[in-house]
Design a protein around this motif. Structure first.
Motif, PDB file in Angstrom:
ATOM      1  N   THR A 132       0.845  -1.190   0.000  1.00 58.64           N
ATOM      2  CA  THR A 132       0.000   0.000   0.000  1.00 58.64           C
ATOM      3  C   THR A 132       0.879   1.238   0.000  1.00 58.64           C
ATOM      4  OG1 THR A 132      -1.762  -1.141   1.214  1.00 58.64           O
ATOM      5  CG2 THR A 132      -1.788   1.268   1.229  1.00 58.64           C
ATOM      6  N   ALA A 182     -11.772  10.196 -12.319  1.00 58.09           N
ATOM      7  CA  ALA A 182     -11.510  10.287 -10.880  1.00 58.09           C
ATOM      8  C   ALA A 182     -10.612  11.478 -10.566  1.00 58.09           C
ATOM      9  CB  ALA A 182     -10.870   8.993 -10.385  1.00 58.09           C
ATOM     10  N   GLN A 192     -15.105  11.898  -1.648  1.00 60.50           N
ATOM     11  CA  GLN A 192     -14.233  10.732  -1.591  1.00 60.50           C
ATOM     12  C   GLN A 192     -14.001  10.130  -2.968  1.00 60.50           C
ATOM     13  OE1 GLN A 192     -15.590   6.716  -0.128  1.00 60.50           O
ATOM     14  NE2 GLN A 192     -14.286   7.220   1.612  1.00 60.50           N
ATOM     15  N   ILE A 193     -12.782   9.644  -3.183  1.00 58.59           N
ATOM     16  CA  ILE A 193     -12.414   8.931  -4.401  1.00 58.59           C
ATOM     17  C   ILE A 193     -12.191   7.470  -4.024  1.00 58.59           C
ATOM     18  CG2 ILE A 193     -10.776   8.755  -6.298  1.00 58.59           C
ATOM     19  CD1 ILE A 193     -12.384  11.333  -6.309  1.00 58.59           C
ATOM     20  N   ASP A 194     -12.934   6.584  -4.671  1.00 61.09           N
ATOM     21  CA  ASP A 194     -12.852   5.158  -4.341  1.00 61.09           C
ATOM     22  C   ASP A 194     -13.130   4.363  -5.614  1.00 61.09           C
ATOM     23  OD1 ASP A 194     -12.894   2.624  -3.344  1.00 61.09           O
ATOM     24  OD2 ASP A 194     -14.400   2.982  -1.797  1.00 61.09           O
ATOM     25  N   PHE A 195     -12.082   3.794  -6.201  1.00 58.90           N
ATOM     26  CA  PHE A 195     -12.266   2.996  -7.414  1.00 58.90           C
ATOM     27  C   PHE A 195     -11.066   2.075  -7.594  1.00 58.90           C
ATOM     28  CE2 PHE A 195      -9.510   6.306  -8.798  1.00 58.90           C
ATOM     29  CZ  PHE A 195      -8.846   5.860  -9.935  1.00 58.90           C
ATOM     30  N   ALA A 196     -11.233   1.119  -8.484  1.00 62.24           N
ATOM     31  CA  ALA A 196     -10.162   0.169  -8.802  1.00 62.24           C
ATOM     32  C   ALA A 196      -9.888   0.225 -10.300  1.00 62.24           C
ATOM     33  CB  ALA A 196     -10.551  -1.248  -8.384  1.00 62.24           C
ATOM     34  N   HIS A 210      -6.275  -0.657  -6.081  1.00 61.11           N
ATOM     35  CA  HIS A 210      -7.460   0.001  -5.521  1.00 61.11           C
ATOM     36  C   HIS A 210      -7.026   1.345  -4.946  1.00 61.11           C
ATOM     37  CE1 HIS A 210     -10.439   0.591  -2.089  1.00 61.11           C
ATOM     38  NE2 HIS A 210     -11.122   0.780  -3.189  1.00 61.11           N
ATOM     39  N   LEU A 212      -8.074   4.803  -2.865  1.00 59.63           N
ATOM     40  CA  LEU A 212      -9.006   5.396  -1.913  1.00 59.63           C
ATOM     41  C   LEU A 212      -8.399   6.694  -1.405  1.00 59.63           C
ATOM     42  CD1 LEU A 212     -11.599   5.224  -0.205  1.00 59.63           C
ATOM     43  CD2 LEU A 212     -10.268   3.974   1.506  1.00 59.63           C
ATOM     44  N   GLU A 214      -9.393  10.608   0.614  1.00 58.60           N
ATOM     45  CA  GLU A 214     -10.339  11.427   1.363  1.00 58.60           C
ATOM     46  C   GLU A 214      -9.959  12.899   1.249  1.00 58.60           C
ATOM     47  OE1 GLU A 214     -13.004  10.655   2.978  1.00 58.60           O
ATOM     48  OE2 GLU A 214     -12.937   8.466   3.230  1.00 58.60           O
ATOM     49  N   TYR A 225      -6.181  16.250  -1.175  1.00 57.10           N
ATOM     50  CA  TYR A 225      -6.563  14.848  -1.006  1.00 57.10           C
ATOM     51  C   TYR A 225      -5.393  14.059  -0.412  1.00 57.10           C
ATOM     52  CZ  TYR A 225     -11.045  14.932  -3.445  1.00 57.10           C
ATOM     53  OH  TYR A 225     -12.352  15.148  -3.776  1.00 57.10           O
ATOM     54  N   GLY A 227      -4.525  10.056   0.260  1.00 57.08           N
ATOM     55  CA  GLY A 227      -5.059   8.762  -0.142  1.00 57.08           C
ATOM     56  C   GLY A 227      -4.048   7.657  -0.082  1.00 57.08           C
TER      57      GLY A 227
END
Length: 488
Positions: A132, A182, A192-196, A210, A212, A214, A225, A227
């Motif tokens: 990550t 995005a 929020q940005i949340d995608f794969a 993935h 993510l 905030e 942001y 993330g």
């Protein structure tokens, strides 16, 4: 915190300087506060010696100042030299206090720097272990920062500066539009940005990630942001492998079910074949007359066509059950699926005396699903009900009964199969869908587990409850969005 010991040359230089100041102060007639020069010695010593050594040197400098006064003036108090000596001692004391405070401040700073270094090392290690990376985006200029692990995920070196161009360069072409969208939402600070999405690295390596992020605000209230981007390649590949294994297991279960339904399959195929043979003989008789009856012959031939089409439908249904293929989710009429499945099971239903009740709700909305998989679930539930009633010795006198119902409940289509068998204890109802749990002596405990997996993939639920004298299995499936909107 221990201080670093000075080099021998530095220590020797400090000692020589101390001796020189003492000699000048004690044996010369300079009318100045020479002893104040000890401050230079103390400051240099504080930067390379530990605290105890610096304190000892401070005491030594005070003693040397007093000794120099005694050597030069004896025990007689001379106002001017005595004043200079007192000023020097005071300056040495103040310098010592300042040096100690400076040491404490530097020690705390070093501790914080070391803690920060360890924290960064731990964070980098944790990011490597969890695959990550972290990143930040400033709005509205779109400037970016990322961690070393984030750069590694994208296939860049740790010193590579992040940019949208570099991200798109590594993004699979089919996913670039989603990444741009995005990023556009981020520049507009839209939450929020949340995608794969997928990355295509040099060498053809495909990687799933993935993202993510905030929304955060800096000290000026500007949007930015913070993330994380996670490499989920192993998870996706594991899920795909699990999906393939589930398909293979479901296929094996269907083939096993076809073996159990051999009599029904033979009966379903034999009926149209018998009709074909009878119609063919009738057509020959009508044509073999001295005056052929063409209308009757044509009717017999039409019967052959109809029976052939029915035989073809039966074969196609059986082949669909036996074929191993990826599920195809399409809008389905559940009532038609129930009728088709019960036709396939007609022979099994006729083998034992029972009362069959089929209650199909009219105008049932369509559901989205795979025909073969949903048919497999219904076959499994009906066959389990028949086997349960047979094991209990259910007869027509006892009132053996099988009920198959459908109904529409809000945004859900419900299918239920109820039998009049021995029932299932409440303690076992919760475990029925666990792999390898079976209430049958020769059962493998995989049928209902496969059914649950199929229904879960369809976005529905399956359950069982005791309804004395038997048991009821119920399946809930969501209707299509278009149909549900029309119903509303």
């Amino acid at each position: 915190m221990p201080r670093r010991q000075g080099y021998p040359a530095h220590t020797a230089l400090l000692l020589l300087l101390t001796v020189a100041i003492f000699a000048i102060d004690a044996f010369t007639r300079l009318d100045t506060a020479i002893a104040v020069m000890y401050i230079v010695v103390l400051m240099l010593a504080a930067s390379i010696w530990p605290r105890t050594a610096a304190l000892a040197l401070s005491v030594a400098c005070v003693l040397l100042t007093m000794s120099a006064y005694l050597i030069a003036h004896g025990f007689t108090v001379h106002p001017s030299p005595a004043g200079r000596a007192l000023v020097s001692i005071g300056a040495i004391g103040i310098a010592t206090w300042l040096a100690i405070k400076c040491q404490d401040t530097l020690d705390r700073l070093r501790q914080r720097q070391e803690a920060l270094r360890r924290s960064e090392a731990f964070l980098a290690g944790a990011q490597r272990l969890t695959r990550t990376g972290s990143f930040g985006i400033k709005v509205p200029d779109g400037s970016m920062v990322w961690s070393e692990e984030a750069a590694r995920i994208f296939g860049y070196g740790g010193d590579a500066a992040p940019s949208m161009e570099r991200i798109l360069e590594r993004t699979l072409p089919e996913d670039r539009a989603a990444v741009r969208a995005a990023f556009g939402r981020a520049l507009a600070c839209e939450g929020q940005i949340d995608f794969a999405h997928r990355l295509l690295l040099p060498g053809g390596l495909l990687r799933h990630v993935h993202v993510l992020a905030e929304v955060s605000r800096d000290e000026y209230g500007d949007c930015e942001y913070l993330g994380a981007i996670t490499d989920i390649t192993e998870r996706v590949e594991s899920e795909e492998q699990l999906h393939r294994s589930q398909i293979q297991l479901a296929h094996a279960a269907r083939v096993s079910t076809l073996g159990e339904l051999a009599a029904s399959v033979a009966h379903e195929v034999n009926q149209p074949l018998t009709a074909i043979l009878a119609n063919a003989k009738a057509a020959r008789r009508w044509l073999a007359r001295p005056e052929p009856d063409l209308p009757e012959a044509m009717a017999a031939l039409d019967g052959i066509v109809q029976a052939s089409e029915r035989a073809g439908q039966v074969i196609r249904r059986i082949r669909a059950l036996a074929r191993r293929a990826d599920p195809e989710h399409r809008p389905l009429d559940l009532n038609a699926l129930v009728e088709e499945t019960l036709e396939l099971l007609q022979r099994e239903l006729e083998r034992s005396p029972l009362e069959l009740r089929v209650d199909l709700a009219p105008g049932l909305p369509e559901v989205v699903g795979d025909r073969v998989e949903l048919q497999q679930v219904l076959i499994n539930l009906v066959m389990n009900a028949l086997q349960a009633m047979a094991a209990a010795g259910a007869t027509g006198a006892r009132g053996a009964r099988l009920e198959v119902r459908t109904l529409f409940d809000g945004g859900t289509v419900r299918l239920s199969v109820r039998d009049s068998g021995p029932g299932i204890p409440d303690s076992d109802c919760a475990r029925l869908f666990e792999p390898f749990f079976s209430t049958k002596a020769d059962g493998m405990g995989l049928g209902l587990s496969i059914c649950r997996s199929i229904i879960t993939k369809h976005g529905g639920q399956i359950g069982a409850r005791s309804t004395p004298p038997g048991c009821t299995f119920h399946v809930e499936l969501p209707v299509t969005q278009e149909t549900h909107a029309h119903e509303q």
